[in-house]
Design an enzyme around this catalytic site. Sequence first.
Site, mmCIF file in Angstrom:
data_model
loop_
_atom_site.group_PDB
_atom_site.id
_atom_site.type_symbol
_atom_site.label_atom_id
_atom_site.label_comp_id
_atom_site.label_asym_id
_atom_site.label_seq_id
_atom_site.Cartn_x
_atom_site.Cartn_y
_atom_site.Cartn_z
ATOM 1 N N LYS A 8 0.646 -1.154 -0.041
ATOM 2 C CA LYS A 8 -0.042 0.107 0.144
ATOM 3 C C LYS A 8 0.891 1.343 -0.117
ATOM 4 O O LYS A 8 2.202 1.105 0.247
ATOM 5 C CB LYS A 8 -1.093 -0.137 1.048
ATOM 6 N N ASP A 136 -2.071 -1.749 11.245
ATOM 7 C CA ASP A 136 -2.644 -1.473 9.930
ATOM 8 C C ASP A 136 -2.509 -2.658 9.114
ATOM 9 O O ASP A 136 -3.201 -2.971 7.961
ATOM 10 C CB ASP A 136 -1.625 -0.520 8.943
#
Length: 274
Positions: A8, A136
Amino acid sequence: MITFPNAKINLGLNITEKRPDGYHNLETVFYPIPLEDALEITILNDSKQKFVLHQSGLEISGEPETNLVVKAYLLLEQEFQLPPVDIYLYKHIPSGAGLGGGSADAAFMLKLLNEKFNLHLADEKLEEYAAILGADCAFFIKNKPTFAEGIGNIFSPVDLSLKGYQLVLVKPDVFVSTRDAFSQIQPHYPDHSLKEIIRRPVSEWKNCMFNDFEKSVFPQYPVIEEIKKELYSKGAIYAAMSGSGSSVFGLFSPEEKITKMDFEAAFCFQTELK
């Protein structure tokens, strides 16, 4: 059974306040990109061991027990009495780059185990397990553009597509410690939330969407700042450091046909976003 955990990037990153527990609250947008590791599991015939981790590709430091894919397996193994497994992990996502590679591997391991052993866990339950492994990690369960706040663990969906944009991602051969990244940070609430800014045209992001870590990281590691400048000089309409570094990415207009870019002594990944 095999899966391909993806990285990401962070679109904007505001450090808003320091918490009583020593952590920092922040806001950022996670956006998945098609830079992938490969992760495979098979049943291990040697039942004397719970797992064997086979690593290849980019080097990973640390003992197998500290790897997040192993921690993900042991978390569900304890809960569901899973059989021993061989774990094959090929690393293509650089570590220490602000790309979430380890978190992605952990989340995809949870999803892989869920599918292979028919655990019938809903995404919400998988997110609960993922949150145990890292702030995350849970993002990679649904793996869609997401606004994150808290310590990066409170999520809400974002209606955002960068389809067609060219992405150039560069990671120099430097490691940025989290302590160094936070060393010069002065937490503050921005005038405009990323929830608002992310809705603006990408062409406006350069002047209003920032990564607070750049203020402390760039003076300590000038090579990272130079890469950002070079991406802009090559025509990027937006460029920024991802997470706390050390990778930097540039977004190029869908209309612009860019050639293969090379950056000396650096990992470079280039693709069209789908």
